[in-house]
Design a protein around this motif. Structure first.
Motif, PDB file in Angstrom:
ATOM      1  N   TYR A  63       0.830  -1.219   0.000  1.00  0.00           N
ATOM      2  CA  TYR A  63       0.000   0.000   0.000  1.00  0.00           C
ATOM      3  C   TYR A  63       0.856   1.257   0.000  1.00  0.00           C
ATOM      4  N   ARG A  64       2.060   1.186  -0.588  1.00  0.00           N
ATOM      5  CA  ARG A  64       3.028   2.275  -0.427  1.00  0.00           C
ATOM      6  C   ARG A  64       2.503   3.625  -0.916  1.00  0.00           C
ATOM      7  N   GLU A  65       1.609   3.624  -1.910  1.00  0.00           N
ATOM      8  CA  GLU A  65       1.075   4.922  -2.367  1.00  0.00           C
ATOM      9  C   GLU A  65       0.283   5.619  -1.259  1.00  0.00           C
ATOM     10  N   PHE A  66      -0.237   4.832  -0.315  1.00  0.00           N
ATOM     11  CA  PHE A  66      -1.024   5.395   0.782  1.00  0.00           C
ATOM     12  C   PHE A  66      -0.138   5.788   1.969  1.00  0.00           C
ATOM     13  N   LEU A  67       1.168   5.606   1.795  1.00  0.00           N
ATOM     14  CA  LEU A  67       2.085   5.805   2.926  1.00  0.00           C
ATOM     15  C   LEU A  67       3.054   6.948   2.622  1.00  0.00           C
ATOM     16  N   PRO A  68       3.652   7.528   3.667  1.00  0.00           N
ATOM     17  CA  PRO A  68       4.405   8.765   3.483  1.00  0.00           C
ATOM     18  C   PRO A  68       5.878   8.636   3.081  1.00  0.00           C
ATOM     19  N   VAL A  69       6.471   7.437   3.142  1.00  0.00           N
ATOM     20  CA  VAL A  69       7.918   7.342   2.867  1.00  0.00           C
ATOM     21  C   VAL A  69       8.197   7.681   1.403  1.00  0.00           C
ATOM     22  N   ARG A  70       9.131   8.579   1.166  1.00  0.00           N
ATOM     23  CA  ARG A  70       9.378   9.016  -0.214  1.00  0.00           C
ATOM     24  C   ARG A  70      10.432   8.162  -0.915  1.00  0.00           C
ATOM     25  N   LYS A  71      11.502   7.783  -0.175  1.00  0.00           N
ATOM     26  CA  LYS A  71      12.598   7.059  -0.823  1.00  0.00           C
ATOM     27  C   LYS A  71      12.600   5.608  -0.361  1.00  0.00           C
ATOM     28  N   SER A  72      12.618   4.705  -1.323  1.00  0.00           N
ATOM     29  CA  SER A  72      12.521   3.295  -0.950  1.00  0.00           C
ATOM     30  C   SER A  72      13.718   2.859  -0.093  1.00  0.00           C
ATOM     31  N   GLU A  73      14.871   3.534  -0.250  1.00  0.00           N
ATOM     32  CA  GLU A  73      16.026   3.108   0.563  1.00  0.00           C
ATOM     33  C   GLU A  73      15.824   3.424   2.050  1.00  0.00           C
ATOM     34  N   ASN A  74      14.848   4.253   2.370  1.00  0.00           N
ATOM     35  CA  ASN A  74      14.594   4.558   3.781  1.00  0.00           C
ATOM     36  C   ASN A  74      13.631   3.574   4.451  1.00  0.00           C
ATOM     37  N   VAL A  75      13.045   2.707   3.674  1.00  0.00           N
ATOM     38  CA  VAL A  75      12.105   1.748   4.258  1.00  0.00           C
ATOM     39  C   VAL A  75      12.867   0.733   5.095  1.00  0.00           C
ATOM     40  N   VAL A  76      12.501   0.615   6.353  1.00  0.00           N
ATOM     41  CA  VAL A  76      13.144  -0.343   7.251  1.00  0.00           C
ATOM     42  C   VAL A  76      12.221  -1.550   7.339  1.00  0.00           C
ATOM     43  N   ARG A  77      12.709  -2.689   6.886  1.00  0.00           N
ATOM     44  CA  ARG A  77      11.851  -3.871   6.775  1.00  0.00           C
ATOM     45  C   ARG A  77      12.286  -4.998   7.690  1.00  0.00           C
ATOM     46  N   LEU A  78      11.329  -5.643   8.319  1.00  0.00           N
ATOM     47  CA  LEU A  78      11.601  -6.899   9.037  1.00  0.00           C
ATOM     48  C   LEU A  78      10.632  -7.994   8.585  1.00  0.00           C
ATOM     49  N   GLY A  79       9.978  -7.787   7.441  1.00  0.00           N
ATOM     50  CA  GLY A  79       9.022  -8.800   6.965  1.00  0.00           C
ATOM     51  C   GLY A  79       7.626  -8.502   7.458  1.00  0.00           C
ATOM     52  N   GLU A  80       7.024  -7.414   6.952  1.00  0.00           N
ATOM     53  CA  GLU A  80       5.724  -6.956   7.454  1.00  0.00           C
ATOM     54  C   GLU A  80       4.594  -7.646   6.709  1.00  0.00           C
ATOM     55  N   LEU A  81       4.377  -8.902   7.031  1.00  0.00           N
ATOM     56  CA  LEU A  81       3.405  -9.743   6.337  1.00  0.00           C
ATOM     57  C   LEU A  81       1.978  -9.251   6.508  1.00  0.00           C
ATOM     58  N   MET A  82       1.139  -9.562   5.523  1.00  0.00           N
ATOM     59  CA  MET A  82      -0.300  -9.372   5.728  1.00  0.00           C
ATOM     60  C   MET A  82      -0.732 -10.419   6.749  1.00  0.00           C
ATOM     61  N   THR A  83      -1.602 -10.049   7.655  1.00  0.00           N
ATOM     62  CA  THR A  83      -1.982 -11.002   8.709  1.00  0.00           C
ATOM     63  C   THR A  83      -3.304 -11.680   8.364  1.00  0.00           C
ATOM     64  N   PRO A  84      -3.464 -12.945   8.766  1.00  0.00           N
ATOM     65  CA  PRO A  84      -4.673 -13.680   8.377  1.00  0.00           C
ATOM     66  C   PRO A  84      -5.929 -13.215   9.117  1.00  0.00           C
ATOM     67  N   LEU A  85      -7.051 -13.430   8.460  1.00  0.00           N
ATOM     68  CA  LEU A  85      -8.371 -13.228   9.079  1.00  0.00           C
ATOM     69  C   LEU A  85      -8.920 -14.625   9.339  1.00  0.00           C
ATOM     70  N   LEU A  86      -8.911 -15.043  10.584  1.00  0.00           N
ATOM     71  CA  LEU A  86      -9.292 -16.421  10.899  1.00  0.00           C
ATOM     72  C   LEU A  86     -10.757 -16.508  11.324  1.00  0.00           C
ATOM     73  N   PRO A  87     -11.553 -17.350  10.663  1.00  0.00           N
ATOM     74  CA  PRO A  87     -12.936 -17.519  11.105  1.00  0.00           C
ATOM     75  C   PRO A  87     -12.958 -18.229  12.449  1.00  0.00           C
ATOM     76  N   ALA A  88     -13.794 -17.764  13.359  1.00  0.00           N
ATOM     77  CA  ALA A  88     -13.983 -18.448  14.644  1.00  0.00           C
ATOM     78  C   ALA A  88     -15.341 -19.134  14.586  1.00  0.00           C
TER      79      ALA A  88
END
Ligand SMILES: *Cc1c(COP(=O)(O)O)cnc(C)c1O
Length: 409
Positions: A63-88
């Motif tokens: 969703y980077r277009e919705f986010l404020p970081v301008r330069k990709s080299e400034n993105v600090v990543r640790l693996g920001e996975l999409m999280t599951p929606l689990l039916p209960a």
């Protein structure tokens, strides 16, 4: 290095509407209120289509277009996975209600949804040249700050109430932050940061005292809408401390509507707190827009033990505009829901996540949540960070194994 296409136009005081330039370091506005990031939504909407997301990695930087970081080299990543929606489903059957989905945020780096906010805050800090960050925390935010800052070579100072869960204190320190325990609450720790920041050269990363953690938490709303086929659930139950996630999701839905990706339907936003610390619930019930400081705060759900929230009016506005409500649950109800969900659904919630299930049960009974409503519960952290009460038996290997006894335990 690839540059992100970004659409940030300015920052805005969430209280007075006064505008501030982007690309500069900001804390609170002159009015002492949280700042919100504003985008050229017209241009954003023209630059990307829903279908463009399909080929992107299943992580929130999609969703980077919705986010404020301008330069990709400034993105600090640790693996920001999409999280599951689990039916209960079994819980749903037992309660005889509409669909229950658990958004399991415990899968994120550092085991909590604080990673969303801090990934953004630290990436922006890197972009704006910050060298030292400080924060008061009940645990998970400090852990995420420490991890992202170590990765970005930013020095961190973290202040925790002395009864912060031990694992949190350890992970904060182990991941490289200078870690301090103080004999008070998170707001008292916040004072240490506020009063010391000039002298110490700290950037104050307290909840809502900088503009970017909300933008990170906003991805929960974007992700949820995408996972539901660009629709929203009827009700979202959110365990509310500082309220960043609730405010962020509300902002996400407004931005998505502005670019035509969702309609005008909104989920009813329900702020869930613990009976021992429920300032937002009290303000909601008293018809107030601001909450009073909660005295003698206590609950087993440390993440929502927040006696005063800088964005109280933003939480209360979203709750009221959405036709939702704020509700408190007891620690006993949290414990019961915690255990039940693990046993019946195989989903190990954190106590704060369990509070949302306890609130669902309570409010289905009062009728404030209707039997046909589709509900999303937020589980904000991995249950593995929290104590579990369980029973087990011992076996002496020097004795013959008694299988009949095992059968009947
Ligand atoms: C921080 C936290 C919360 C509260 O989130 P806010 O968005 O600050 O209201 C709830 N649960 C856990 C486990 C947390 O770490």
């Amino acid at each position: 290095m690839e540059q992100f296409q970004t659409f940030v136009t300015h920052l805005e005081c969430s209280y007075t509407g006064k505008t501030y330039p982007a690309d500069q370091l900001h804390g609170l506005s002159e009015a002492g209120k949280p700042m919100l990031v504003r985008y050229d939504l017209d241009a954003l909407g023209k630059s990307i289509k829903k279908e463009d997301l399909i080929t992107r990695l299943p992580e929130f930087w999609r969703y980077r277009e919705f986010l404020p970081v301008r330069k990709s080299e400034n993105v600090v990543r640790l693996g920001e996975l999409m999280t599951p929606l689990l039916p209960a489903s079994k819980t749903q059957q037992q309660l005889g209600c509409g669909e229950i989905l658990i958004k399991d945020e415990g899968r994120l780096p550092t085991g909590s949804f604080k990673a969303r906010g801090l990934a953004l805050a630290v990436s922006m800090a890197k972009e704006l040249g910050v060298k030292r960050m400080a924060m008061p925390t009940n645990g998970n935010a400090g852990a995420a700050l420490a991890a992202y800052c170590s990765r970005a070579d930013i020095e961190t100072f973290v202040f925790c109430p002395e009864d912060t869960p031990k694992v949190n204190i350890e992970e904060i320190a182990f991941q490289g932050a200078k870690t301090f325990l103080a004999n008070g609450f998170i707001n008292n720790c916040g004072r240490i940061v506020g009063e010391g920041k000039a002298e110490m050269g700290w950037f104050d990363t307290s909840t809502l005292k900088e503009p970017y953690r909300i933008e990170g938490k906003k991805t929960m709303g974007l992700e949820l809408a995408e996972q539901l086929g660009w629709d929203v659930p009827d009700v979202i139950l959110y365990p509310t401390g500082g309220g960043t996630g609730l405010i962020g999701m509300w902002k996400a839905f407004n931005e998505l509507e502005a670019i035509g990706w969702i309609g005008s339907k909104r989920p009813r936003m329900v702020a869930v707190q613990a009976e021992g610390c429920a300032p937002i619930v009290k303000a909601y019930e008293d018809g107030e827009r601001h909450a009073e400081l909660w005295k003698d705060a206590h609950t087993i759900a440390a993440g929502i033990r927040v006696p005063a929230a800088a964005g109280d009016f933003l939480i209360l506005d979203a709750v009221r505009e959405s036709n939702g409500f704020a509700v408190a649950v007891s620690d006993e109800a949290i414990n019961a829901a915690h255990q039940e969900c693990a046993k019946t659904e195989g989903v190990l919630l954190c106590p704060e996540g369990a509070a949302t299930l306890a609130a669902l049960k309570q409010e289905l009974a009062t009728g404030r949540i209707k039997k046909e409503e589709k509900v999303v519960l937020f589980n904000c952290a991995t249950g593995l960070k929290y104590p579990m009460t369980s029973t087990h038996e011992k076996i002496d290997l020097n004795q013959p194994i008694d299988y009949e006894w095992i059968e009947n335990v």
